[in-house]
Design a protein around this motif. Structure first.
Motif, PDB file in Angstrom:
ATOM      1  N   PHE A  81     -61.547  78.736 -30.074  1.00 14.17           N
ATOM      2  CA  PHE A  81     -60.698  78.517 -29.094  1.00 14.17           C
ATOM      3  C   PHE A  81     -59.836  77.473 -29.347  1.00 14.17           C
ATOM      4  CE2 PHE A  81     -65.270  77.859 -29.182  1.00 14.17           C
ATOM      5  CZ  PHE A  81     -66.028  77.548 -28.054  1.00 14.17           C
ATOM      6  N   ASP A  82     -58.768  76.882 -28.114  1.00  9.73           N
ATOM      7  CA  ASP A  82     -57.532  76.841 -28.944  1.00  9.73           C
ATOM      8  C   ASP A  82     -57.324  75.277 -28.975  1.00  9.73           C
ATOM      9  OD1 ASP A  82     -57.647  75.740 -25.888  1.00  9.73           O
ATOM     10  OD2 ASP A  82     -55.992  77.637 -25.038  1.00  9.73           O
ATOM     11  N   ASP A  83     -56.086  75.072 -28.961  1.00  7.13           N
ATOM     12  CA  ASP A  83     -56.127  73.535 -29.035  1.00  7.13           C
ATOM     13  C   ASP A  83     -56.621  72.643 -27.709  1.00  7.13           C
ATOM     14  OD1 ASP A  83     -55.281  71.338 -31.320  1.00  7.13           O
ATOM     15  OD2 ASP A  83     -53.947  70.861 -29.727  1.00  7.13           O
ATOM     16  N   HIS A  84     -56.695  73.155 -26.493  1.00  2.08           N
ATOM     17  CA  HIS A  84     -56.788  72.538 -25.126  1.00  2.08           C
ATOM     18  C   HIS A  84     -58.141  72.255 -25.220  1.00  2.08           C
ATOM     19  CE1 HIS A  84     -52.664  73.104 -23.823  1.00  2.08           C
ATOM     20  NE2 HIS A  84     -52.565  74.269 -24.283  1.00  2.08           N
ATOM     21  N   ALA A  85     -58.952  73.460 -25.769  1.00 10.12           N
ATOM     22  CA  ALA A  85     -59.943  72.894 -26.168  1.00 10.12           C
ATOM     23  C   ALA A  85     -60.747  72.232 -26.522  1.00 10.12           C
ATOM     24  CB  ALA A  85     -61.314  74.958 -25.856  1.00 10.12           C
ATOM     25  N   LEU A  86     -59.753  71.598 -27.371  1.00  5.07           N
ATOM     26  CA  LEU A  86     -60.472  71.036 -28.421  1.00  5.07           C
ATOM     27  C   LEU A  86     -60.700  69.464 -28.202  1.00  5.07           C
ATOM     28  CD1 LEU A  86     -61.191  69.447 -30.758  1.00  5.07           C
ATOM     29  CD2 LEU A  86     -58.320  69.755 -31.946  1.00  5.07           C
ATOM     30  N   LYS A  87     -58.740  69.029 -27.432  1.00  3.40           N
ATOM     31  CA  LYS A  87     -58.646  67.696 -26.653  1.00  3.40           C
ATOM     32  C   LYS A  87     -60.416  67.571 -25.220  1.00  3.40           C
ATOM     33  CE  LYS A  87     -53.819  68.015 -26.508  1.00  3.40           C
ATOM     34  NZ  LYS A  87     -52.186  68.481 -26.109  1.00  3.40           N
ATOM     35  N   VAL A  88     -60.177  68.965 -24.978  1.00  3.23           N
ATOM     36  CA  VAL A  88     -61.782  68.524 -23.680  1.00  3.23           C
ATOM     37  C   VAL A  88     -62.814  68.364 -24.291  1.00  3.23           C
ATOM     38  CG1 VAL A  88     -63.121  70.227 -22.062  1.00  3.23           C
ATOM     39  CG2 VAL A  88     -60.561  70.492 -22.166  1.00  3.23           C
ATOM     40  N   ALA A  89     -63.266  69.024 -25.372  1.00  2.00           N
ATOM     41  CA  ALA A  89     -64.490  68.465 -26.439  1.00  2.00           C
ATOM     42  C   ALA A  89     -64.583  67.417 -26.614  1.00  2.00           C
ATOM     43  CB  ALA A  89     -64.648  69.322 -27.442  1.00  2.00           C
ATOM     44  N   ARG A  90     -62.885  67.295 -27.408  1.00  4.95           N
ATOM     45  CA  ARG A  90     -62.794  65.098 -27.591  1.00  4.95           C
ATOM     46  C   ARG A  90     -62.995  64.422 -26.088  1.00  4.95           C
ATOM     47  NH1 ARG A  90     -57.449  66.161 -31.854  1.00  4.95           N
ATOM     48  NH2 ARG A  90     -58.849  66.444 -33.985  1.00  4.95           N
ATOM     49  N   ALA A  91     -62.531  64.744 -25.279  1.00  2.00           N
ATOM     50  CA  ALA A  91     -62.709  63.371 -24.408  1.00  2.00           C
ATOM     51  C   ALA A  91     -64.216  64.042 -23.792  1.00  2.00           C
ATOM     52  CB  ALA A  91     -62.015  64.354 -23.338  1.00  2.00           C
ATOM     53  N   CYS A  92     -65.226  64.800 -23.329  1.00  2.00           N
ATOM     54  CA  CYS A  92     -66.531  65.123 -22.797  1.00  2.00           C
ATOM     55  C   CYS A  92     -67.247  64.529 -24.529  1.00  2.00           C
ATOM     56  CB  CYS A  92     -66.507  66.336 -23.258  1.00  2.00           C
ATOM     57  SG  CYS A  92     -66.037  67.088 -21.824  1.00  2.00           S
ATOM     58  N   THR A  93     -66.990  63.815 -25.641  1.00  2.00           N
ATOM     59  CA  THR A  93     -67.417  63.440 -26.710  1.00  2.00           C
ATOM     60  C   THR A  93     -67.250  62.197 -26.531  1.00  2.00           C
ATOM     61  OG1 THR A  93     -67.343  65.406 -28.459  1.00  2.00           O
ATOM     62  CG2 THR A  93     -67.874  63.496 -29.136  1.00  2.00           C
ATOM     63  N   SER A  94     -66.631  61.395 -26.634  1.00  2.00           N
ATOM     64  CA  SER A  94     -66.681  60.376 -25.946  1.00  2.00           C
ATOM     65  C   SER A  94     -67.067  59.923 -24.651  1.00  2.00           C
ATOM     66  CB  SER A  94     -64.668  60.005 -25.975  1.00  2.00           C
ATOM     67  OG  SER A  94     -64.435  60.540 -26.846  1.00  2.00           O
ATOM     68  N   LEU A  95     -66.609  60.565 -23.478  1.00  2.00           N
ATOM     69  CA  LEU A  95     -67.667  60.202 -22.224  1.00  2.00           C
ATOM     70  C   LEU A  95     -69.026  60.421 -22.323  1.00  2.00           C
ATOM     71  CD1 LEU A  95     -64.950  62.317 -19.897  1.00  2.00           C
ATOM     72  CD2 LEU A  95     -65.439  59.544 -20.326  1.00  2.00           C
ATOM     73  N   ALA A  96     -69.528  61.402 -23.246  1.00  2.00           N
ATOM     74  CA  ALA A  96     -70.997  61.031 -23.105  1.00  2.00           C
ATOM     75  C   ALA A  96     -71.646  60.386 -24.184  1.00  2.00           C
ATOM     76  CB  ALA A  96     -71.026  62.695 -24.648  1.00  2.00           C
ATOM     77  N   ALA A  97     -70.679  59.386 -24.728  1.00  2.00           N
ATOM     78  CA  ALA A  97     -70.782  57.980 -25.606  1.00  2.00           C
ATOM     79  C   ALA A  97     -70.702  56.535 -24.415  1.00  2.00           C
ATOM     80  CB  ALA A  97     -70.322  57.254 -26.572  1.00  2.00           C
ATOM     81  N   GLY A 123     -66.435  65.709 -33.315  1.00  2.00           N
ATOM     82  CA  GLY A 123     -67.384  65.409 -33.081  1.00  2.00           C
ATOM     83  C   GLY A 123     -68.467  65.198 -32.199  1.00  2.00           C
ATOM     84  N   ALA A 124     -68.130  66.619 -31.272  1.00  2.00           N
ATOM     85  CA  ALA A 124     -69.764  66.785 -30.588  1.00  2.00           C
ATOM     86  C   ALA A 124     -71.085  67.308 -31.172  1.00  2.00           C
ATOM     87  CB  ALA A 124     -69.212  68.519 -29.939  1.00  2.00           C
ATOM     88  N   GLY A 125     -71.689  67.209 -30.710  1.00  2.00           N
ATOM     89  CA  GLY A 125     -73.503  67.677 -31.815  1.00  2.00           C
ATOM     90  C   GLY A 125     -73.333  68.820 -30.662  1.00  2.00           C
ATOM     91  N   LEU A 126     -74.390  69.944 -31.750  1.00  2.00           N
ATOM     92  CA  LEU A 126     -74.393  70.984 -31.069  1.00  2.00           C
ATOM     93  C   LEU A 126     -75.201  71.005 -29.154  1.00  2.00           C
ATOM     94  CD1 LEU A 126     -75.233  74.343 -31.225  1.00  2.00           C
ATOM     95  CD2 LEU A 126     -77.656  73.931 -32.530  1.00  2.00           C
ATOM     96  N   GLU A 127     -75.901  69.893 -29.199  1.00  2.00           N
ATOM     97  CA  GLU A 127     -76.491  70.210 -27.682  1.00  2.00           C
ATOM     98  C   GLU A 127     -75.485  69.944 -26.827  1.00  2.00           C
ATOM     99  OE1 GLU A 127     -79.877  67.971 -24.892  1.00  2.00           O
ATOM    100  OE2 GLU A 127     -79.538  67.525 -27.244  1.00  2.00           O
ATOM    101  N   LEU A 128     -74.499  68.825 -26.867  1.00  2.00           N
ATOM    102  CA  LEU A 128     -73.530  68.935 -26.326  1.00  2.00           C
ATOM    103  C   LEU A 128     -72.534  69.891 -26.106  1.00  2.00           C
ATOM    104  CD1 LEU A 128     -71.439  66.883 -24.432  1.00  2.00           C
ATOM    105  CD2 LEU A 128     -70.991  65.825 -26.648  1.00  2.00           C
ATOM    106  N   TYR A 129     -72.210  70.466 -27.769  1.00  2.00           N
ATOM    107  CA  TYR A 129     -70.902  71.275 -27.027  1.00  2.00           C
ATOM    108  C   TYR A 129     -71.591  73.059 -26.868  1.00  2.00           C
ATOM    109  CZ  TYR A 129     -69.262  76.330 -29.318  1.00  2.00           C
ATOM    110  OH  TYR A 129     -69.187  77.385 -29.343  1.00  2.00           O
TER     111      TYR A 129
END
Length: 241
Positions: free
Chosen positions: A155-171, A133-139
């Protein structure tokens, strides 16, 4: 009475007494001390709760049946059985198995199975953004701050977990620049884990490598539990009048 994990349909988690109850009909001589001995020898690696209690899954029980049958019916030494398990953990069929001995499909530990699956799955940048769910700027910001590392264009599955956490925290207003301390803390914690499993991971045989990886995951989970407890303790202070 069935455990809550079995009632809910989740993967069953057994204590050592429940494991003995499952094995007793076929192996009446098996004891808790023998199971702990097999663990010390690296033949099984049950998970541990933060309090240190063993948690056995179906894969652990299957491995125990395999070991016990080879000892009882074929009088094989643990060294030979360990070599068989090493081959199984590497996705191979052991050579020269005694007649009539079969390999259960769930004998590879669940932790290792998840690790192998995460290694094999690769995501393109577009897939990572879509699934997290990360936008281009956040990515792009996660990349620039080193929270994400692209390898061979994916990317691997660990990167996906990082991206999801960062997306939620950005909110919540926490941007990647605020999260750099987490990266530094992760590197320090990894150093502690590496120091703890170093002697085992230095061995060249496949079984030692597998056990070192499982031990590293266990220590990492304990570190996360400690971190979470410390943070929640500070949050509790906020609630104190």
């Amino acid at each position: 009475m069935q455990s809550s994990s079995r009632r809910s349909g989740a993967a069953a988690v057994l204590n050592i007494g429940e494991v003995l109850a499952q094995l007793n009909a076929d192996f009446p001589s098996v004891t808790a001390s023998k199971i702990r001995f097999y663990e010390e020898k690296g033949l099984i690696s049950p998970q541990r709760t933060p309090a240190g209690y063993r948690q056995f899954r179906e894969s652990d029980v299957e491995r125990l049946r395999f070991v016990l049958a080879l000892q009882r019916d074929h009088y094989l030494p643990l060294k030979v059985i360990r070599e068989y398990l090493e081959a199984i953990d590497q996705g191979q069929t052991p050579e020269n198995l005694p007649p009539g001995v079969s390999i259960a499909p769930r004998m590879v530990s669940e932790g290792l199975a998840r690790e192998l699956e995460s290694r094999s799955r690769r995501l393109s940048p577009e897939q990572l953004r879509t699934e997290s769910g990360a936008g281009l700027e956040l990515y792009e910001t996660m990349l620039s701050y080193g929270l994400l590392e692209i390898q061979d264009g994916s990317f691997d599955d660990h990167a996906l977990k990082v991206a999801r956490a960062c997306t939620s925290l950005a909110a919540h207003g926490l941007e990647p620049r605020h999260l750099r301390p987490f990266q530094a803390a992760a590197e320090r914690e990894f150093g502690l884990v590496e120091r703890a499993v170093g002697p085992r991971s230095a061995k060249r045989d496949g079984t030692s490598s597998v056990r070192a990886a499982e031990t590293a995951r266990e220590i990492a989970e304990l570190c996360l539990s400690l971190h979470s407890a410390l943070v929640h303790a500070r949050i509790a202070e906020m609630e104190t009048p």
